[in-house]
Design an enzyme around this catalytic site. Structure first.
Site, short mmCIF file in Angstrom:
data_model
loop_
_atom_site.label_atom_id
_atom_site.label_comp_id
_atom_site.label_asym_id
_atom_site.label_seq_id
_atom_site.Cartn_x
_atom_site.Cartn_y
_atom_site.Cartn_z
N GLN A 44 13.75 3.62 -10.51
CA GLN A 44 13.91 3.82 -9.07
C GLN A 44 14.48 2.62 -8.31
O GLN A 44 15.10 2.82 -7.25
CB GLN A 44 12.59 4.26 -8.45
N CYS A 160 8.04 -1.03 -2.53
CA CYS A 160 8.94 -2.12 -2.13
C CYS A 160 9.20 -2.10 -0.63
O CYS A 160 10.12 -1.43 -0.14
CB CYS A 160 10.26 -2.05 -2.88
N ASP A 328 1.40 1.36 -8.47
CA ASP A 328 1.41 1.76 -7.05
C ASP A 328 0.09 2.37 -6.58
O ASP A 328 -0.22 2.32 -5.40
CB ASP A 328 2.55 2.76 -6.80
N LYS A 336 3.97 -2.94 -3.57
CA LYS A 336 3.98 -1.99 -4.68
C LYS A 336 5.38 -1.98 -5.30
O LYS A 336 6.27 -1.28 -4.80
CB LYS A 336 3.57 -0.61 -4.19
N THR A 337 5.58 -2.77 -6.35
CA THR A 337 6.89 -2.89 -6.98
C THR A 337 6.77 -2.89 -8.50
O THR A 337 5.69 -3.16 -9.04
CB THR A 337 7.60 -4.21 -6.58
N ALA A 339 8.10 -5.10 -10.29
CA ALA A 339 7.90 -6.51 -10.64
C ALA A 339 6.41 -6.86 -10.66
O ALA A 339 5.94 -7.63 -11.50
CB ALA A 339 8.63 -7.41 -9.64
N CYS A 372 10.55 -8.62 -4.41
CA CYS A 372 11.39 -7.64 -3.71
C CYS A 372 12.83 -8.17 -3.69
O CYS A 372 13.11 -9.14 -3.00
CB CYS A 372 10.86 -7.45 -2.30
#
Length: 435
Positions: A44, A160, A328, A336-337, A339, A372
């Site tokens: 995504q 993100c 998430d 919430k990523t 990474a 991000c």
């Protein structure tokens, strides 16, 4: 019918696949199963680029069967509820599944009902979202002929937090290239009080906003979308002082604009009704409100905010020792990523392995790391890496890419976003390798 697995994972997204792959690297004989109904696994983070016409949507998708590690059983079904006191997950059609250890990582879902009119408006006409249909976003951006381009985000946590800005910066770049800049007003309406929570990044982004002449409206809570009239309705999240105003109108003579609410003010068409401000738009991009899946919210596993109740450092559930949660769905005070997941996975895997062997978890601690990648132009990017305390903590490996300050725009960071990260994701991260 009841079946049993040593480790049961809910979710075949980034977190679920990485946990299963890394657990197998520790012990290839482990009995692991993943509950996941979807046939397709998406990368995504590239949807931002799809929405700006610079990445092929089909290249963001692979079959779920191809990413689930060999040796892991795929239970193609929906989890519908938990009974953690008897180590059981109830599925929609495959019966009850019991476990020794449970990893809850189903991601989040969008709740359109939290914004009045959103369900009817989303992904139709000039209302678009990279989160739901990035191809439609590109159609909207491509067909925009001028007017008010409104970019906005909800009050809930989202995937993100910087993503609603990235598409705006790329859209501005596209409008400029098409000669539309002079007849376009770009507005970013955010419920936040700052453009980004990490100070060095916020400084750079405000410079980008000024360069692109974008009107930022802070403390704006999106309440309703009137798709027929093309109006987005907001309420303010702060009280305005007596001699200040939010917009310039015939009723605000002698008052000054509140600089904490308005930056780079644009006098676009507005309608005021009571305590609501309606911004008239010619295109609208938004991130939909996000919540934990219903079966998680309805369980005994959540905190007061209805996110999975896990320890912020060990990812272990705060009530049930044999349950872990990450990604998430986890109730963590960080972005919430993917990474963030990359740093959470090894801690979850280490803790499960030690619990199995010694009946106690390890001493690894997650510091809230998230990242991000903020694309600011076609060919430019800033990389925000930070922890729970919003400290800017750039990866030392960036020096190898000859990037000395990732809080500043750099073309090499764009190359990282567009080419290196997708490659690392499919070929390293999902295969259980630490990158």
């Amino acid at each position: 019918m009841t079946t049993h697995h040593q480790v049961l994972i809910i979710g075949g997204g980034t977190a679920g696949i990485m946990v299963s792959a890394q657990l197998l690297k520790k012990d290839k004989n482990l009995d692991i199963a993943i509950i996941e109904p979807a046939e397709t696994h998406y990368y995504q983070p590239a949807w931002t680029l799809v929405g700006a016409g610079t990445f092929d949507f089909s290249k963001t998708a692979k079959t779920m069967a191809s990413v689930i590690p060999q040796g892991v059983q795929w239970i193609k079904d929906y989890a519908v509820s938990f009974d953690p006191d008897v180590n059981t997950v109830i599925t929609k059609s495959k019966g009850d599944i019991t476990y020794d250890y449970l990893v809850v990582a189903p991601g989040l879902v969008y709740d359109f009902s939290l914004i009045d009119g959103l369900k009817e408006a989303i992904d139709k006409g000039v209302v678009c979202s990279n989160y739901t249909d990035p191809n439609h976003t590109w159609e909207v951006v491509k067909n925009f002929k001028g007017g008010t381009a409104l970019f906005t985000q909800p009050t809930t946590p989202i995937k993100c937090g910087g993503a609603p800005q990235k598409i705006m910066y790329l859209a501005e770049n596209h409008f400029k290239n098409k000669g539309l800049k002079a007849k376009t007003d770009i507005i970013f309406a955010t419920p936040g009080s700052v453009i980004f929570g990490v100070k060095p990044i916020a400084k750079t982004l405000m410079e980008v906003v000024d360069r692109k002449d974008i009107n930022v409206r802070f403390h704006h809570k999106l309440m309703r979308i009137d798709a027929d009239k093309k109006i987005a309705w907001y309420e303010l999240a702060k009280t305005i002082e007596e001699n200040k105003c939010v917009i310039i109108s015939d009723k605000t003579e002698g008052k000054i604009l509140d600089p904490s609410v308005q930056h780079n003010y644009k006098n676009v068409k507005m309608t005021i009704e009571g305590n609501r401000y309606g911004i008239h738009y010619d295109m609208l991009h938004l991130a939909p409100p996000s919540v934990a899946p219903k079966f998680v919210q309805d369980s005994s596993l959540v905190n007061d905010a209805k996110w999975l109740d896990v320890d912020h450092h060990t990812m272990q559930h705060n009530t049930y020792d044999n349950i872990f949660g990450l990604g998430d769905v986890a109730g963590l005070p960080t972005a919430k990523t993917g990474a963030a997941i990359r740093k959470q996975v090894p801690i979850v895997v280490d803790n499960i392995a030690l619990l199995m062997k010694y009946n106690k978890i390890g001493n690894q601690s997650y510091n809230g790391y998230s990242s991000c990648p903020l694309v600011t132009d076609y060919g430019k990017m800033v990389l925000a890496e930070f922890d729970y305390d919003k400290n800017f903590i750039p990866d030392p490996k960036l020096k190898q890419l000859m990037i000395n300050d990732s809080s500043k725009e750099h073309w090499r960071l764009w190359m990282l976003k567009k080419y290196m990260l997708p490659y690392l994701y499919w070929n390293k991260m999902l295969k259980g390798l630490n990158v």
